[in-house]
Design an enzyme around this catalytic site. Structure first.
Site, mmCIF file in Angstrom:
data_model
loop_
_atom_site.group_PDB
_atom_site.id
_atom_site.type_symbol
_atom_site.label_atom_id
_atom_site.label_comp_id
_atom_site.label_asym_id
_atom_site.label_seq_id
_atom_site.Cartn_x
_atom_site.Cartn_y
_atom_site.Cartn_z
ATOM 1 N N ASP A 114 -4.936 3.318 -1.785
ATOM 2 C CA ASP A 114 -6.057 3.595 -0.826
ATOM 3 C C ASP A 114 -6.688 4.965 -1.074
ATOM 4 O OD1 ASP A 114 -6.008 1.257 1.015
ATOM 5 O OD2 ASP A 114 -3.905 1.895 1.487
ATOM 6 N N HIS A 145 -1.196 -1.456 -4.315
ATOM 7 C CA HIS A 145 -2.633 -1.275 -3.545
ATOM 8 C C HIS A 145 -2.570 0.275 -3.198
ATOM 9 C CE1 HIS A 145 -5.774 -2.345 -0.768
ATOM 10 N NE2 HIS A 145 -5.628 -1.349 0.127
ATOM 11 N N MET A 162 -12.343 3.896 -0.230
ATOM 12 C CA MET A 162 -13.061 3.892 1.299
ATOM 13 C C MET A 162 -13.711 5.340 1.197
ATOM 14 S SD MET A 162 -9.855 2.824 3.379
ATOM 15 C CE MET A 162 -8.448 2.966 1.775
ATOM 16 N N MET A 176 -9.468 7.744 0.026
ATOM 17 C CA MET A 176 -10.213 7.765 1.188
ATOM 18 C C MET A 176 -10.988 9.357 0.956
ATOM 19 S SD MET A 176 -7.692 6.662 4.264
ATOM 20 C CE MET A 176 -6.984 5.362 4.339
ATOM 21 N N SER A 206 0.688 -1.248 -0.112
ATOM 22 C CA SER A 206 -0.034 0.004 0.229
ATOM 23 C C SER A 206 1.014 1.207 0.048
ATOM 24 C CB SER A 206 -0.840 0.112 1.249
ATOM 25 O OG SER A 206 -1.409 1.386 1.531
ATOM 26 N N HIS A 210 -8.457 0.474 -3.717
ATOM 27 C CA HIS A 210 -9.238 0.299 -2.446
ATOM 28 C C HIS A 210 -10.171 1.595 -2.276
ATOM 29 C CE1 HIS A 210 -9.486 -0.535 2.262
ATOM 30 N NE2 HIS A 210 -10.682 -0.811 1.723
ATOM 31 N N ASP A 244 -6.005 -6.654 4.840
ATOM 32 C CA ASP A 244 -5.585 -5.200 4.947
ATOM 33 C C ASP A 244 -5.477 -4.658 6.030
ATOM 34 O OD1 ASP A 244 -4.643 -2.479 4.066
ATOM 35 O OD2 ASP A 244 -6.567 -2.310 2.827
ATOM 36 N N MET A 253 -10.895 -6.567 6.144
ATOM 37 C CA MET A 253 -10.049 -5.372 6.819
ATOM 38 C C MET A 253 -9.957 -6.009 8.188
ATOM 39 S SD MET A 253 -9.673 -2.966 4.691
ATOM 40 C CE MET A 253 -9.020 -1.807 5.866
HETATM 41 C C1 DX5 Z 1 -6.249 1.374 5.925
HETATM 42 C C2 DX5 Z 1 -5.817 0.867 4.678
HETATM 43 C C3 DX5 Z 1 -4.774 0.177 4.161
HETATM 44 C C4 DX5 Z 1 -3.554 0.610 5.152
HETATM 45 C C5 DX5 Z 1 -2.377 -0.590 5.270
HETATM 46 O O1 DX5 Z 1 -7.424 2.063 5.859
HETATM 47 O O2 DX5 Z 1 -6.675 0.322 3.646
HETATM 48 O O3 DX5 Z 1 -4.370 -0.258 2.944
HETATM 49 O O4 DX5 Z 1 -2.976 1.690 4.756
HETATM 50 O O5 DX5 Z 1 -1.346 0.001 5.898
HETATM 51 P P1 DX5 Z 1 -0.846 -0.884 7.302
HETATM 52 O O6 DX5 Z 1 0.048 -2.128 6.682
HETATM 53 O O7 DX5 Z 1 0.129 0.213 7.877
HETATM 54 O O8 DX5 Z 1 -1.899 -1.016 8.156
HETATM 55 ZN ZN ZN Z 2 -6.450 -0.468 1.865
#
Ligand code: DX5
Ligand code: ZN
Length: 221
Positions: A37, A35, A70, A39, A10, A68, A177, A139
């Site tokens: 993320d 990956h 969110m 948000m 990620s 991903h 994740d 998750m």
């Molecule tokens: C959390 C994300 C993950 C996260 C993973 O909301 O979806 O992908 O960044 O990071 P670590 O491995 O540090 O938990």
């Molecule tokens: Zn993620």
């Protein structure tokens, strides 16, 4: 024999000022997917990046992009992220009143469709969607931030998810994740995960992203 486990670093804890170099370091360490993320500050408290940055990431690598989302009401953004280059596009069950419709749209637009479950959402809620999925994401932290501790109950959920996938749609990938490190990666794959996301472990500390990924792979051997 189970398929080879895929490692999906990620970028959340990468240096965003040097994204292309950070991605190349992950490639050098044997990353299978990147990956990403996304948000929105509504579904989760944090805000990260949008389709324009996914386009830039797309230009920096030929590895599959595992995006991903969110975000609340993710259907609004399916087209933008598919066009930006997402190979796998994952929505949260909790963010969408009509996940089946959104998942169908992702596939219709040509990406693989993923569904993520928050720590508080039981695997059973995915039961009637698994046949329409390319990926189920369990998750193991509450989404929103990197660097959180792995929630141990996720292992039981992974076993439940593995049983569901094996019964209904064995082609579906099972991703975990959040909080994946050297000490728990093997437990996650033993519980049935075949895609491991790791953010802070890869991009913070150790000997750098490439060496950290090599170490993660070795712990699974
Ligand atoms: C959390 C994300 C993950 C996260 C993973 O909301 O979806 O992908 O960044 O990071 P670590 O491995 O540090 O938990
Ligand atoms: Zn993620």
């Amino acid at each position: 024999m189970a398929a080879r486990v895929r490692l999906a670093p990620s970028l959340l804890n990468a240096d965003f000022g040097r994204l292309a170099a950070e991605i190349q370091a992950a490639e050098a360490g044997g990353a299978d997917w990147i990956h990403v993320d996304v948000m929105d500050g509504t579904f989760v408290p944090n805000i990260t990046l949008g389709p324009m940055v996914v386009q830039a990431i797309r230009r920096a690598t030929s590895l599959p992009l595992d995006v991903h989302l969110m975000v609340a009401e993710p259907r609004r953004y399916v087209g933008s992220f598919v066009d930006a280059g997402a190979n796998v596009l994952t929505i949260h069950l909790e963010a969408d009143r009509h996940p089946h419709r959104t998942l169908s749209e992702i596939r219709a637009r040509g990406s693989q469709a993923g569904l993520a479950l928050n720590p508080g959402s039981p695997v059973a809620l995915a039961e009637d969607l698994v046949e329409d999925l390319d990926l189920l994401l369990v998750m193991s932290v509450n989404p929103g931030f990197g660097g959180q501790a792995f929630i141990p109950r996720a292992l039981r959920k992974l076993r439940q998810a593995r049983a569901l996938i094996d019964a209904i749609n064995p082609a579906c990938a099972l991703e975990v994740d959040g909080g994946i490190k050297l000490h728990n990666a093997r437990a996650a794959t033993d519980a049935g995960a075949d895609v491991l996301v790791a953010g802070s472990f890869v991009y913070q500390g150790g000997e750098g992203p490439a060496a950290n990924l090599v170490a993660l792979r070795q712990t699974l051997a």
